[in-house]
Design an enzyme around this catalytic site. Structure first.
Site, PDB file in Angstrom:
ATOM      1  N   ARG A 118      17.541  37.390 -75.680  1.00 55.25           N
ATOM      2  CA  ARG A 118      16.894  36.653 -74.448  1.00 55.25           C
ATOM      3  C   ARG A 118      16.354  35.246 -74.606  1.00 55.25           C
ATOM      4  NH1 ARG A 118      18.932  36.487 -70.385  1.00 55.25           N
ATOM      5  NH2 ARG A 118      19.426  38.318 -70.697  1.00 55.25           N
ATOM      6  N   LYS A 153      11.958  15.397 -62.383  1.00 50.05           N
ATOM      7  CA  LYS A 153      11.631  16.670 -61.699  1.00 50.05           C
ATOM      8  C   LYS A 153      12.112  17.855 -62.696  1.00 50.05           C
ATOM      9  CE  LYS A 153      11.550  14.594 -57.146  1.00 50.05           C
ATOM     10  NZ  LYS A 153      12.218  14.552 -55.822  1.00 50.05           N
ATOM     11  N   GLU A 214      10.524   0.926 -56.482  1.00 52.94           N
ATOM     12  CA  GLU A 214      11.182   1.433 -55.071  1.00 52.94           C
ATOM     13  C   GLU A 214      11.224   0.641 -53.905  1.00 52.94           C
ATOM     14  OE1 GLU A 214      10.283   5.779 -54.355  1.00 52.94           O
ATOM     15  OE2 GLU A 214       8.881   4.518 -53.039  1.00 52.94           O
TER      16      GLU A 214
END
Length: 309
Positions: A118, A153, A214
């Protein structure tokens, strides 16, 4: 972990120590404080040897075969299996596979094979899912001059594996964390008093560090470049707005389109002339690639089958 597996991990930019730490944490979850697989211990004699195949249950792109091998090797050591587990890959990371393809074969103590199953599959399926998703973006952008980037992320604790999987799928890593590349975003600009001021403060504090800025308008893009920025994140812009930014600062800075991008629109964004498309979904929303471990039945004579099939 065997030296050969360590070298294989190093050769693709994975730190064996980091991989060992991830595997250790995952096995701690599965084996508990007594480090025992109660079902396998109860049902399988310690001396039993066998062979198992890692088999694709769906089509996709593979990533993480050496990580899976390290899991099997680690479990054999932890459980004092008496003999090591030998893992032989049938394909390579980055390869496209189809349903029922055998990806690797593991041979050794049956208890160790099933105890490792697993954890090995959790990591291999996750990494292969990221690689498969990334390859879809890379294929969509092929020939455009733009490349697909990942983000921070990522799943906590699995960043190095997921970012490796992006590379295996044909994507590009942006930055590993908050330490290796500075990224000036809206809150930094607000705190510093503007995009130019924020850039200059970071450059003064960290003279050698790469800085990405940004921007949300063409005017901000021009301001950032004039302050010295050479990498801009163009956040939530339409293709028309990106085309304007490319016309204003293209060639003076690398340009990245970011914010809610979808595969359906990838070609339109790439056609604006940006260098990168940043896609957080590569790591935060990729489904796994379904892979299973199939233990081979012993032959009539009781010996395990030749792992070469």
């Amino acid at each position: 972990m065997k030296d050969a597996t360590r070298q294989a991990l190093l050769s693709v930019g994975l730190d064996p120590t980091a991989v060992e730490r991830i595997i250790g944490t995952a096995l701690d979850e599965d084996l508990g404080p007594d480090r025992v697989d109660v079902t396998s211990v109860a049902t399988i004699p310690a001396a039993d040897l066998g062979t198992a195949d890692l088999v694709a249950r769906d089509a996709g792109v593979v990533a993480g075969l050496d990580v899976a091998a390290a899991v099997f090797e680690t479990v054999a050591e932890l459980t004092d299996a008496g003999r090591p587990v030998e893992v032989r890959a049938r394909v390579a990371d980055g390869d496209r596979v189809t349903r029922d393809d055998v990806l690797a074969t593991a041979t050794g103590p049956v208890r160790a094979l099933l105890t490792a199953e697993r954890t090995a599959l959790n990591l291999l399926c996750r990494m292969s899912g990221v690689a498969t998703h990334t390859r879809a973006w890379a294929d969509e952008l092929a020939g455009s001059g733009a490349r697909v980037l990942d983000t921070r992320k990522t799943t906590p604790g699995l960043r190095v594996l997921e970012k490796y999987a992006v590379r295996a799928g044909g994507g590009t890593n942006k930055r590993m964390g908050l330490y290796d590349v500075a990224m000036v975003k809206d809150n930094h600009k607000l705190a510093a008093g503007g995009v130019g001021a924020a850039y200059r403060l970071v450059r003064e504090a960290f003279p050698e560090l790469p800085i990405q800025v940004e921007v949300t308008t063409t005017a901000e893009a021009v301001e950032a470049v004039e302050a010295g920025a050479d990498f801009l994140l163009c956040d939530n812009m339409t293709p028309a707005e990106l085309t304007d930014v490319v016309a204003a600062v293209g060639g003076r800075a690398e340009l990245e389109a970011t914010g809610g991008l979808t595969l359906e629109w990838a070609g339109k964004y790439a056609a604006t002339g940006v260098d990168y498309l940043s896609v957080g979904g590569l790591t935060h929303s990729s489904p796994i690639l379904d892979i299973a471990l199939d233990l081979r039945a012993p032959d009539a004579g009781g010996d395990e089958r030749d792992p070469r099939g």
